[in-house]
Each structure stands twice: as C-alpha cells, then as structure tokens.
Design a protein around this motif. Structure first.
Motif, mmCIF file in Angstrom:
data_model
loop_
_atom_site.group_PDB
_atom_site.id
_atom_site.type_symbol
_atom_site.label_atom_id
_atom_site.label_comp_id
_atom_site.label_asym_id
_atom_site.label_seq_id
_atom_site.Cartn_x
_atom_site.Cartn_y
_atom_site.Cartn_z
ATOM 1 N N GLU A 164 -34.553 26.139 -4.274
ATOM 2 C CA GLU A 164 -33.770 25.165 -3.517
ATOM 3 C C GLU A 164 -34.469 23.801 -3.490
ATOM 4 O OE1 GLU A 164 -34.266 28.224 -2.673
ATOM 5 O OE2 GLU A 164 -32.356 29.117 -2.068
ATOM 6 N N ASP A 165 -35.778 23.825 -3.324
ATOM 7 C CA ASP A 165 -36.518 22.563 -3.267
ATOM 8 C C ASP A 165 -36.513 21.853 -4.621
ATOM 9 O OD1 ASP A 165 -38.163 20.720 -1.755
ATOM 10 O OD2 ASP A 165 -39.851 21.392 -2.979
ATOM 11 N N ALA A 166 -36.613 22.611 -5.707
ATOM 12 C CA ALA A 166 -36.593 22.015 -7.044
ATOM 13 C C ALA A 166 -35.247 21.340 -7.304
ATOM 14 C CB ALA A 166 -36.874 23.087 -8.106
ATOM 15 N N VAL A 167 -34.156 22.002 -6.910
ATOM 16 C CA VAL A 167 -32.827 21.415 -7.073
ATOM 17 C C VAL A 167 -32.705 20.159 -6.203
ATOM 18 C CG1 VAL A 167 -30.362 21.762 -6.648
ATOM 19 C CG2 VAL A 167 -31.716 23.579 -7.713
ATOM 20 N N GLY A 168 -33.170 20.255 -4.975
ATOM 21 C CA GLY A 168 -33.107 19.122 -4.056
ATOM 22 C C GLY A 168 -33.871 17.911 -4.595
ATOM 23 N N LYS A 169 -35.036 18.145 -5.168
ATOM 24 C CA LYS A 169 -35.847 17.050 -5.738
ATOM 25 C C LYS A 169 -35.102 16.334 -6.863
ATOM 26 C CE LYS A 169 -40.071 17.416 -3.770
ATOM 27 N NZ LYS A 169 -40.654 18.780 -3.763
ATOM 28 N N ALA A 170 -34.443 17.115 -7.726
ATOM 29 C CA ALA A 170 -33.714 16.517 -8.847
ATOM 30 C C ALA A 170 -32.561 15.657 -8.330
ATOM 31 C CB ALA A 170 -33.197 17.610 -9.791
ATOM 32 N N ILE A 171 -31.870 16.159 -7.329
ATOM 33 C CA ILE A 171 -30.706 15.435 -6.789
ATOM 34 C C ILE A 171 -31.147 14.175 -6.043
ATOM 35 C CG2 ILE A 171 -28.837 15.603 -5.084
ATOM 36 C CD1 ILE A 171 -28.515 18.557 -5.985
ATOM 37 N N GLN A 172 -32.215 14.283 -5.268
ATOM 38 C CA GLN A 172 -32.724 13.100 -4.551
ATOM 39 C C GLN A 172 -33.112 11.979 -5.514
ATOM 40 O OE1 GLN A 172 -35.932 14.514 -1.970
ATOM 41 N NE2 GLN A 172 -34.577 16.197 -1.379
ATOM 42 N N ARG A 173 -33.752 12.397 -6.637
ATOM 43 C CA ARG A 173 -34.174 11.385 -7.624
ATOM 44 C C ARG A 173 -32.963 10.711 -8.259
ATOM 45 N NH1 ARG A 173 -34.580 7.969 -9.912
ATOM 46 N NH2 ARG A 173 -36.113 7.035 -11.319
ATOM 47 N N ALA A 174 -31.957 11.509 -8.614
ATOM 48 C CA ALA A 174 -30.761 10.960 -9.253
ATOM 49 C C ALA A 174 -30.019 10.025 -8.289
ATOM 50 C CB ALA A 174 -29.837 12.088 -9.704
ATOM 51 N N HIS A 175 -30.051 10.363 -7.013
ATOM 52 C CA HIS A 175 -29.365 9.587 -5.979
ATOM 53 C C HIS A 175 -29.929 8.167 -5.855
ATOM 54 C CE1 HIS A 175 -27.181 8.827 -2.264
ATOM 55 N NE2 HIS A 175 -28.296 8.617 -1.608
ATOM 56 N N LYS A 176 -31.173 7.961 -6.291
ATOM 57 C CA LYS A 176 -31.766 6.610 -6.231
ATOM 58 C C LYS A 176 -30.981 5.605 -7.056
ATOM 59 C CE LYS A 176 -36.646 7.755 -5.377
ATOM 60 N NZ LYS A 176 -38.029 7.552 -5.880
ATOM 61 N N THR A 177 -30.413 6.084 -8.189
ATOM 62 C CA THR A 177 -29.688 5.153 -9.056
ATOM 63 C C THR A 177 -28.184 5.425 -9.135
ATOM 64 O OG1 THR A 177 -30.374 6.533 -10.928
ATOM 65 C CG2 THR A 177 -31.651 4.532 -10.534
ATOM 66 N N ILE A 178 -27.769 6.630 -8.740
ATOM 67 C CA ILE A 178 -26.334 6.975 -8.790
ATOM 68 C C ILE A 178 -25.903 7.420 -7.389
ATOM 69 C CG2 ILE A 178 -24.574 8.411 -9.923
ATOM 70 C CD1 ILE A 178 -26.700 8.963 -12.130
ATOM 71 N N LYS A 179 -25.062 6.639 -6.738
ATOM 72 C CA LYS A 179 -24.761 6.894 -5.325
ATOM 73 C C LYS A 179 -23.699 7.967 -5.093
ATOM 74 C CE LYS A 179 -27.898 4.368 -3.652
ATOM 75 N NZ LYS A 179 -29.142 5.099 -3.376
ATOM 76 N N ASN A 180 -22.779 8.159 -6.049
ATOM 77 C CA ASN A 180 -21.655 9.062 -5.777
ATOM 78 C C ASN A 180 -21.782 10.435 -6.424
ATOM 79 O OD1 ASN A 180 -21.518 7.923 -8.238
ATOM 80 N ND2 ASN A 180 -19.338 7.395 -8.134
ATOM 81 N N LEU A 181 -22.967 11.026 -6.367
ATOM 82 C CA LEU A 181 -23.145 12.382 -6.897
ATOM 83 C C LEU A 181 -22.215 13.323 -6.137
ATOM 84 C CD1 LEU A 181 -27.050 12.475 -7.007
ATOM 85 C CD2 LEU A 181 -25.494 12.014 -8.915
ATOM 86 N N SER A 182 -21.583 14.238 -6.877
ATOM 87 C CA SER A 182 -20.542 15.039 -6.233
ATOM 88 C C SER A 182 -20.817 16.547 -6.246
ATOM 89 C CB SER A 182 -19.216 14.740 -6.938
ATOM 90 O OG SER A 182 -18.195 15.531 -6.436
ATOM 91 N N TRP A 183 -21.261 17.088 -7.359
ATOM 92 C CA TRP A 183 -21.530 18.537 -7.420
ATOM 93 C C TRP A 183 -22.603 18.844 -8.459
ATOM 94 C CZ3 TRP A 183 -18.031 16.639 -10.844
ATOM 95 C CH2 TRP A 183 -17.998 17.217 -12.114
ATOM 96 N N PHE A 184 -23.138 20.063 -8.442
ATOM 97 C CA PHE A 184 -24.122 20.499 -9.444
ATOM 98 C C PHE A 184 -23.881 21.964 -9.782
ATOM 99 C CE2 PHE A 184 -26.875 23.365 -7.075
ATOM 100 C CZ PHE A 184 -26.514 23.079 -5.774
ATOM 101 N N GLN A 185 -24.431 22.378 -10.912
ATOM 102 C CA GLN A 185 -24.443 23.802 -11.248
ATOM 103 C C GLN A 185 -25.787 24.113 -11.897
ATOM 104 O OE1 GLN A 185 -21.005 22.628 -13.902
ATOM 105 N NE2 GLN A 185 -21.678 24.482 -14.950
ATOM 106 N N VAL A 186 -26.351 25.277 -11.593
ATOM 107 C CA VAL A 186 -27.651 25.658 -12.127
ATOM 108 C C VAL A 186 -27.481 26.169 -13.554
ATOM 109 C CG1 VAL A 186 -29.612 27.240 -11.893
ATOM 110 C CG2 VAL A 186 -28.598 26.176 -9.862
#
Lengths: 69, 69, 69, 69, 69, 69, 69, 69, 69, 69, 69, 69
Positions: free
Chosen positions: H20-42
């Motif tokens: 969960e933390d690894a996924v969260g880290k990836a999403i937080q980093r992407a959020h720095k440059t892309i504001k409208n992230l909507s969903w993910f899949q592993v």
C-alpha cells in the motif's frame, strides 16, 4: 461514505448485427432482475457463421453491481 | 452422430468502417474456398492511423470449419 | 532507409455510441499534440451502465508514433 | 485502396546459431511457396541442449501474408 | 544434421468419451493427409452438454510437423 | 536510502540486423532526452518481411527510469 | 430466431479417478437446479496428493446456460 | 456530459514497509505534476531482498487521468 | 469421503485502508448469505484516487464454497 | 521404452553481448552439476541500462532434464 | 497452528496411455525423495506423435510440499 | 564484472495477518539454507476462509539468488 461490495456475473449476449448490440442485449436481460448494474468488461468476442457470413455475434462480458446490505 | 474434427485458420480482415465489417470481410474471403465455415473468435483488434483518424481496422480472427472425411 | 524508433502511449477513449467511436475519440485527442500517430491496438473494452443500458463505452488502446530525430 | 484480407500461418524455424537465423530459416522456407509474406511475430523461443550447450534454437513465429483475390 | 522447419496447424477433435480420445481423433484425421506429424500441445478443452452430461469433449490442439524440402 | 519512484515508457526499436540492435536503437534514442534510464524488459518481437527475408526487426520494450524529485 | 442471452457460472468438480469424472460430477450437480446447461470450458486442473498419489482431481470449469425470458 | 479521453502512465513505487505504501508513494509523486489522477491498477508486485528480509517492495501500477481539452 | 462440488463467485471488496481490508470486507459480506465459504484467490487489484492519494482500494476475488447436496 | 519423468528449473543468465550468450551462460552453469540437460524455453527477456546502452542482458529460461531412477 | 511455508517444483510426467497416468508418474517419482507432497496444478499438456497416434503424453505440473523447519 | 547466473525457486508463504507477512515468512525460511537471496516477484495471492474471515493468506512468490561458481 461506505465501503461497498460488488458482485460480478458473467453473461454472453448474442446479436445478428453488432458487438454493441450483443453487449446491450446481455445487460438489458440482467437488468430485469438486478436493478443496480454498474459496469461491464468484455471477456471474449466470438460468433457463429452461416453461408459465409456472421450469423450471430456472441460477446461474453462480466457485469458488476453493488451488493446491498 | 459422428465425432467431427475441425480445423482452425487465422485471418486478419481489414475495413475502413468497423470491427464488424473487418470480420465480415475475412469470413467472406475464406468462404470463397472453404464452404463449411462454422464459427470464429476474435484474437486481436488493431488498426493504422492517418491524419488523426482510424484509417483501417485490422481484426485478427480464428475461423473453425469441419474437416470432411 | 533509417531504423525508426516508435513510442507507444496508452489512452482510454469513451463514447456513448460504439467501440469505434470511443477509439476514434482517443485518437483525435492525441492527434491535437502528436501529429505522426501511426497505429493502435485495443487493450481492453469496458463500460459503465445506467438504467440497464450501456451509458459509455470505455476502450483502452495503445497508440504508436514515430519519435523524430 | 482495397480492404485486404491476410492469412497467418505458424512455423517453427530451427538454427544452431541464433534466434535471428532460426526466424530467417522459417521465413525463407515459407517464401518458396508463398511469395507475398508481409510480417511476422515471435510466439515462443525454445531449444534443445546437448553436452551443456544450446544445440538448436527453435523459434515459433506467426507469418502473415495477403490473400489474393 | 539439417536445420528443419516445422509447420503448426490448429485442430479441434471431438469425442463423447474422453480428452485423450478427442485428441487422438484429431491426430488420426490429420495423419490421413500429413504423414510426418511430430508433436502436439493442448490449447483449450471445452465441450457441450446434453441432459446434465458431457455430450462431446472438444479439445483444441496445435499439431507440428516437418516441412519437407 | 530514499524510496524512489520509477516511470516506465514503451518504445519500439527497429533494426535490419538483430533483436539486440533494435533494442539498443530504442534505448539510445530515449537516452537523448532521459539521462537516467535504468532497466528494460522485452514486450513483443515482430518484424516485416521483404522478398522472403526479415527486412526489419521491430522489438517493443518497456524502459524504466527514476523520476527525480 | 431469437437473440439468446447466456449465463456462465464457475464450478470445481472433484474426483478420485479422472479429469473427465471431475467435470462430469460438477455438471451433474449443476443440472439438479439448472436444466438447460449448454456448454463448458475447462479453466484450471489441480489436485491434492496423499502418499505419493493423486488423491482427488479438482477441475474448475465455466458452464454456460440459456437465461430464459 | 462530454466523452472524456484518459491517459494511462505506468509507474513503479517503492517502499520498505508495504504494498500500500509503495502504491501511495508512486501516486503522490505523480500528483506533483498531474493534478487530476483518477484511478490505478496494479500490474506487478516485486521486491529486493537483503539479509533474508524484504528490503524494498516494488509495485508497478498504471495510473489513469483525464486529458484536458 | 465424498467427491464435493464447489462453486466460485466473483466479488470486488473496497476499503480506504488496505488490500487485506478490502478482501476481508468482500468475504464478510458473502458470509451473510453463504455460510461455508472455503477459499479465495485475488483476480485484480485496482483503486480510485482523490487529491493524489488512494481513496479506495478495489480488490476483485474469486471465492469458492461447497455446494451442498 | 520407459516413461521418463523430467524436472524443470528456472535460471536467469546474464551477458553484456546478446540474448544467445545469456542463455548459453545459464545452461553452461547448470551443466556443471546436472549432466543430462535436455531442453529449455525462454520465459522473459530483460536487462539493465548504463549510459544509454544495454549493460547486461538478463534472460530467464526454464531448463528441463531427465530425473534418473 | 503454525504458518507453513511450501515449495513448488515443476515436473513433466510422460505416459503412453493418459493425462492422468502421466501426472501420476511424475508424482510417484517425486514421492521417492520428498515424502510430504501436498498438491499439484497442471501447467501444460503436450505430447509426441508416431504414425498418426499419440505416442507419449507429456504433462507438466507444479507440485507443492511443506518445507520442514 | 562477471556475468552472473541466477536461480529462481517458487515458494508459498502463509500468514494469518497480511500479504507482506506471508511473503516475509517465505523469504525468512528460504534464507535459512540460501544466504544470497536477491529479489522476488509475486506470482499468486490466495487464501483460505474460516467463519467468514480470511484465516490464512497464501502468497506464492518466485525468489531469485546468485548461483556461485
């Protein structure tokens, strides 16, 4: 907001005209008994042939819906 | 009733209009030399692009037919 | 003739009418910023449902284009 | 421009030297009877071993070609 | 020793008794026209049902054989 | 040591000589704009054919690199 | 002729004797409550072991049947 | 309501503590440059090991977001 | 000992905290109506994102249980 | 002729030069302790990158050999 | 109750008679050196052909067993 | 720098608490006999259920380590 649980069922819709119509037929049929259908994904697209023409498209989908309670 | 044996061949049909038309084209062509085509399944859907539009759908299918004798 | 390098990006197009329209929408949008789109392949076909009908087709594709230079 | 139909056949080429040579051997052999081979894709790479060395690479490919008429 | 090239064809054998018999039927039929069949691999196992019993096993295999010349 | 985040992009390299050269071409091209490329994995190996010979290998890879900051 | 809709359910049949018997057991059980079972496909073949022998074959199948109405 | 187009990017997040933390880290980093992230899949879960312990979880995800305009 | 038959159903559990909690929620809900749940396998792990954080994990599982009688 | 039993092990060979060399390295190493290696199949092809070049090919194979006695 | 750890090994059993016999042969052989074999799953079913008949079934399985200590 | 060869083994770790703990248990056990474990990848996540709760997570991983010499 509550943590929902969803159930997925697998259906094959058929149609002599198109992939879209075959999917639509499967969803319309399911809707007769399950009111809160939410999403679908296509699993497989097949069909049978008669006289060198597609006679019936057979599209298998998974359909997801919220489990109440 | 006899235990039939079927052969499957793989074809790519192309069409500028739709997935259904690309599949239909492949089956019509196969029907010219093989009369007892029975069923198909979609293996892959691709296409090429020109000027920001789908120029040609390329749908690969497996087609099954009874082997006589 | 040069050995080209291509890049592939993944897009989900949506449409209330058909698979073909959803793919077309994704390609038209990509074409706004990338002029040399060359080919695509369908990765997944899904959709959401409202009142027992497909509300919106969601078709995920990979799109390939030449990397200049 | 016409909507072509393509046929795909599956071949395993073998070579004692390399993956590339095994693929080349399969294509050269197919070219003896089918002149308009157009593309290929690698399906599987295997081989047999003798005395701790790769004795023969066995590369299975699908080869596509235009169906005339 | 020569670098052979092999061709693979896909067949569905059917049998009311077993998976093994369905595969055997497909291979026996192919052997009527292709004498040097060498190996097979099972691709899919399906069947149809009548009155709550398996009526016919349908086993799809790939069969490989040496291409002469 | 920090928890890095990596991005993966998908590229198709082409070469008239070998799989290795096609992969190398894709990586060299990506290196022009992304300096910290770290690893790759082969996704698909295809090619086009001219006059019974592989004309160009087309190898699709995913390339991973550290996202700074 | 009507455009039928089919439902697929997933079952695991078990048997100490064979794959065919395990599939047959699953279908016979389903037939007790669903009369119009039409086809099946094998999804997975597993089993448990006791004293160096297969103790029970566990074959998972999808079974399709017509949805009435 | 408009037919949106979404883009998917692939990221690998890493964490010494959990998936969960690894996924969260990836999403937080992407959020720095892309504001409208909507969903993910592993896509894949891997990790490296040091001294008989998981040292870092490496979870690869696809992240989807709306393409504006 | 009897040859049991099992049924598998597919569920998506959701949770704002973890993969384990999402799976647990799906199983607890199924347990309300089916008492002899026996095993599960994870089919897919997805989630939605809000403000650069995982808002809800969506884990799809197959759950198996003994069919009585 | 006896019914042999084979064991398969999974190895990753590495090489700075080619896929073939990486496979050969893995097989040579296995041959040091297992004399009757019989066949292999490629499972995955990856590599690491340094300064915009493939630094080391990493090819994972399954290797099969006869189990004596 | 303790949290067990299991190891899985991959074996190919062969038999001139049936899939079940090929699996049984592989498990019997493994049982000679590993006493606590617990379960198996079929990975692949192949075979070789002689004179238009299946000469030997080759069934690859994964076998799991408890790791002591 | 030398071209290393790695071996991969497959293990199933179990835990009543979490995916991470199940993976950790498998790696700790393998570390008792193999000191240079290097990386792992998750192959499958399953579990058994008791009284409507996950009783034990069963996570199958491949673990890679350097083969000495």
């Amino acid at each position: 907001m509550k943590d929902h649980v969803y159930k997925l069922i697998e259906l094959t819709g058929t149609s002599s005209s198109s992939v879209e119509d075959a999917v639509g037929k499967a969803i319309q049929r399911a809707h007769k008994t399950i009111k809160n259908l939410s999403w679908f994904q296509v699993v497989e697209t097949r069909g049978n042939i008669e006289k060198g023409q597609v006679h019936r498209w057979q599209v298998t989908i998974k359909v997801g819906f919220t489990v109440e309670g």
